[in-house]
Design an enzyme around this catalytic site. Structure first.
Site, PDB file in Angstrom:
ATOM      1  N   GLU A 146       0.866  -1.165   0.000  1.00  0.00           N
ATOM      2  CA  GLU A 146       0.000   0.000   0.000  1.00  0.00           C
ATOM      3  C   GLU A 146       0.914   1.230   0.000  1.00  0.00           C
ATOM      4  OE1 GLU A 146      -3.336  -0.836   2.416  1.00  0.00           O
ATOM      5  OE2 GLU A 146      -4.352   1.016   1.916  1.00  0.00           O
ATOM      6  N   GLU A 203      -2.292   0.734  13.341  1.00  0.00           N
ATOM      7  CA  GLU A 203      -3.445   1.074  12.510  1.00  0.00           C
ATOM      8  C   GLU A 203      -4.761   0.766  13.228  1.00  0.00           C
ATOM      9  OE1 GLU A 203      -3.773  -1.469   9.081  1.00  0.00           O
ATOM     10  OE2 GLU A 203      -5.051  -0.037   8.033  1.00  0.00           O
TER      11      GLU A 203
HETATM   12  C1  BGC Z   1      -5.384   2.516   4.577  1.00  0.00           C
HETATM   13  C2  BGC Z   1      -5.814   3.698   5.379  1.00  0.00           C
HETATM   14  C3  BGC Z   1      -6.928   4.404   4.738  1.00  0.00           C
HETATM   15  C4  BGC Z   1      -8.039   3.441   4.611  1.00  0.00           C
HETATM   16  C5  BGC Z   1      -9.265   4.037   4.020  1.00  0.00           C
HETATM   17  C6  BGC Z   1      -6.528   1.606   4.422  1.00  0.00           C
HETATM   18  O1  BGC Z   1      -6.236   0.510   3.636  1.00  0.00           O
HETATM   19  O2  BGC Z   1      -4.276   1.899   5.127  1.00  0.00           O
HETATM   20  O3  BGC Z   1      -5.053   4.183   6.310  1.00  0.00           O
HETATM   21  O4  BGC Z   1      -7.269   5.623   5.245  1.00  0.00           O
HETATM   22  O5  BGC Z   1      -7.647   2.274   3.920  1.00  0.00           O
HETATM   23  O6  BGC Z   1     -10.128   3.105   3.722  1.00  0.00           O
END
Ligand code: BGC
Length: 777
Positions: A359, A643
């Site tokens: 990502e 996260e």
């Molecule tokens: C990301 C995020 C993002 C989110 C939004 C994730 O996969 O890592 O931090 O804001 O998706 O859906």
């Protein structure tokens, strides 16, 4: 498609027109086999009559480059030329290379890597390769006071570097036995040099390396090293052994139970290094064109190879810390450190969500919630301004702001998920980030530059609203979709807590951005827009109240996020404030201090409670050690921000590796509260850039003694307080050019300033220098 159409005008102003003469051409190695194949270089041997007293190399690339003159590296910047929407702007760097040149024969080699330009971006269900182009190439011009000495053109040669393969997610394979040799020519590409701009942010640099704090050998002989810190980084190794032996290095952020080396959360990012030895004594290697997010490295050493040393080398675009906060609670101090590390790790060219998995893209929502904290902890002005230019370039014709920027999906749409743009809370980055930059650095240029894009975003929001409530569709990708309060914890799923619904979350942000943009319009002197947006904000406010408040003053979903955002941004109608406060209090008390907010609610929760005078609850939530809560992760040994609140279970097992990052700064946004509410240093919009500060420390006795510092453009600001009985001593030190006043809302009674008693209604104002204010609690 014209890849290079439509550059943002603001960046164009920064172009230095004489950086490259027409002689310099963008040249691609003819031997390049495409993305994911052997690394290549372009080169030129050249003769100099004498040694020029000053010589400059201006250089850029499609892909990543690393340049060498006479075998010596040019500069120490990393991952150059950086990452931008390459169809809008590509940075170039300029180096003084006088010391690398010699009279007589010289050689320049420019090694090229796939980088963000053409290596995989996004996860395997929609990977994008060759996002901005399929050919790596370089442009360079060497000049002295006498003019151009050398420029990339059709006379250059090309060949293969020891880099066998490289990619941002892939990692790197390096065979040190390969000696670069010219083996082919170059192709001159059709390239518009007007795209080249001086690097708009500071280049990525190495930070001080970490030595292992622990290491052990797994049953199969692989050695694991613990560097003690999760970071955006790479490994530097020194080795000795026979030619042709290959060393493999894997990375991970966490260990599962029984020290299980677990990097399943990298998903399809291979994130490995292999190094093949040359075999002539001690050799040192660190990758050239990639980085990883890790704390642990697992090394497979073949027979006969000796590992002389191994380090983790963190890298970042913001190497200089600009703020710090400490308290009497070590776990809180570690939480702040973790936020600093998550900023460093994710401020690598652009503000990314995470530095480890497949990502690592510039999610706008994450960046907007963290922007205030980012500015407290590091000078983020140039870095975020550069990012905003990408965001603006990626903005869609209908005004929708991308989910992340630079946005590969704009050039390579992903069919089944619709347009990756337009989520409330994410697209609002275009309003909120410029505002934070204005507050911190006091320059209204960023407001002016972004205002047209803000207006287009607000018109987009209005267009998806329905007089003016936004009712987002539930399906990702459908027009008007929102991430809502992403990753909001629902608590014990036997009895889930209410969560903010998408329509409420979206309408809250509809109001927040419209209201803020109206203020911004006033600041930049666009009175008509200010009035129009103010009227629109008022319409949203009334509709919000009608739609989401019961006649008794209870908000529809009665959850922490709704209350926090509604209170903080003035959406609770005056007649409901008292009832609202008690509902809000109950909602928090019911959870016994467990946090109930996701990405957009979290930064608002403690500021809202504090503003409402419910400091006891703010303290309870902040210091809660259970999940969900900030200190839970610290107690589980986190060295960066997670996260998800529940990324590791109590027993150390890993929660769902399919989406789980241990280095995601979003929840670190709580640091803004620590600086602005706990230390009590609030920037003032009327005197931005810290010309003036509003003082109002929230004395949370459990945190005593508190101390904070911040290097603003005027110098160092510091504040500290400690509590003794019913008395608090608040010390503030201000640099020249900064004044401060005690906020009228301060609920502690000031007794004296610098030993001089203060009357009950007397205003407290201070200028530069050190001051001591005593408060009766
Ligand atoms: C990301 C995020 C993002 C989110 C939004 C994730 O996969 O890592 O931090 O804001 O998706 O859906």
């Amino acid at each position: 498609m014209n890849m290079f159409a439509g550059r943002s005008t603001s960046a164009a102003e920064e172009i230095s027109h004489d950086a490259f003469s027409p002689k310099a051409r963008m040249i691609a190695p003819a031997c390049d086999g495409g993305q994911g194949t052997a690394g290549t270089f372009v080169s030129r041997n050249f003769t100099l009559g004498g040694n020029p007293s000053s010589a400059r190399l201006n250089i850029s690339a499609l892909g990543l480059y690393r340049a060498f003159i006479n075998g010596k590296r040019v500069g120490d910047d990393l991952l150059t030329p950086g990452w931008t929407c390459y169809d809008d702007r590509i940075a170039y760097q300029s180096y003084d290379v006088s010391a690398l040149l010699q009279s007589g024969e010289n050689r320049i080699e420019i090694w090229l890597g796939d980088g963000w330009y053409r290596s995989q971006i996004l996860w395997p269900s929609n990977p994008i390769y060759n996002c901005w182009g399929d050919r790596v190439a370089a442009i360079a011009e060497l000049s002295s006071e006498d003019g151009t000495l050398l420029a990339t053109d059709e006379t250059w040669r090309s060949g293969f570097t020891p880099v066998l393969r490289n990619g941002i997610y892939y990692g790197e394979d390096f065979d040190a036995r390969i000696v670069p040799e010219d083996s082919a020519g170059v192709d001159v590409l059709d390239f518009d040099t007007a795209l080249l701009v001086p690097h708009e942010a500071d280049a990525v640099k190495e930070l001080a390396p970490f030595s292992p704090i622990d290491s052990w050998t797994e049953d199969d002989g692989r050695r694991v090293f613990d560097f003690g810190q999760n970071a955006g980084a790479y490994i530097r190794i020194r080795l000795k052994g026979k030619a042709g032996a290959s060393v493999r290095i894997e990375h991970s952020e966490v260990l599962g139970p029984d020290r299980f080396f677990d990097n399943r959360n990298y998903r399809s990012a291979r994130a490995e290094l292999t190094y093949t030895l040359k075999g002539d004594g001690e050799e040192t290697y660190a990758p050239l064109f990639t980085f990883m997010g890790f704390r642990y490295a697992r090394v497979t050493l073949p027979e006969g190879v000796e590992l002389v040393s191994i380090h983790s080398v963190p890298i970042t675009s913001v190497p200089v810390q600009a703020g710090g906060f400490t308290s009497g609670i070590p776990a809180v101090n570690r939480l702040v450190e973790n936020s600093i590390w998550s900023q460093r790790s994710n401020f690598i060219e652009i503000p990314t969500d995470c530095p480890q998995r497949d990502e690592r893209v510039g999610w706008t929502g994450d960046a907007q919630v963290f922007a205030g904290t980012a500015c407290w902890l590091a000078d983020s002005q140039r870095f975020l301004t550069k990012y905003l230019r990408d965001v603006m370039h990626d903005q869609r014709p209908n005004g929708a702001v991308p989910h992340f920027s630079p946005d590969p999906t704009r050039l390579h749409p992903i069919g089944e998920r619709g347009d990756w743009a337009g989520s409330t809370g994410w697209g609002d980055a275009i309003v909120i980030i410029p505002w934070q930059l204005y507050l911190h650095y006091g320059d209204d240029a960023v407001l002016r530059e972004c205002f047209p894009a803000m207006q287009r975003w607000l018109d987009y929001l209005w267009s998806i609203s329905d007089g003016p409530i936004i009712r987002p569709p539930a399906v990702w990708g459908a027009h008007g979709f929102t991430f809502g309060d992403w990753l909001q914890p629902v608590g014990d799923n036997r009895k889930p807590r209410p969560t903010v619904a998408d329509d409420c979350a979206a309408t809250l942000y509809h109001f927040i951005s419209t209201d803020l943009a109206s203020r911004i319009a006033g600041i930049i002197g666009d009175e008509a827009a200010a009035a129009r947006l103010a009227a629109r904000a008022q319409e949203i406010r009334l509709a919000f109240s009608h739609e989401f408040f019961s006649p008794s003053g209870r908000i529809a979903h009665n959850d922490q996020t709704s209350w926090a955002l509604a209170f903080l941004y003035g959406l609770v109608p005056p007649e409901f404030v008292e009832a609202g406060k008690s509902y809000f209090r109950r909602v928090v008390e019911e959870t016994d201090g467990l946090i109930g907010t996701g990405f957009i609610g979290t930064p608002a929760l403690l500021p809202a409670l504090t503003e409402l005078g419910m400091v006891d609850l703010a303290e309870k939530i902040f210091l809660n050690r259970k999940v969900p809560g900030w200190l839970y992760q610290v107690d589980r040994g986190a060295t960066s921000i997670w996260e998800r609140w529940d990324a590791l279970a109590e027993d150390g097992s890993i929660y769902d590796p399919s989406m789980n990052s241990y280095n995601h700064y979003a929840y670190g946004a709580v640091c803004q509260w620590l600086f602005e509410y706990v230390a009590g240093l609030k920037p003032v919009a009327e005197a931005p850039g810290f010309r003036s500060i509003k003082l109002n420390p929230s004395i949370l006795p459990a945190l005593s003694p508190v101390s904070a510092w911040h290097d603003c453009r005027h110098g160092r600001i510091s504040a500290s307080w400690s509590v003794e009985g019913e008395l608090a001593t608040f010390k503030v030190s201000l640099p020249e050019g900064v004044t401060a006043h005690l906020d009228k809302a301060c609920k502690h009674r000031p007794l004296s300033v610098n030993g001089v008693p203060v009357g009950a209604d007397e205003e407290v104002r201070i200028g530069s220098g050190a001051h001591e204010i005593t408060f009766a609690l």
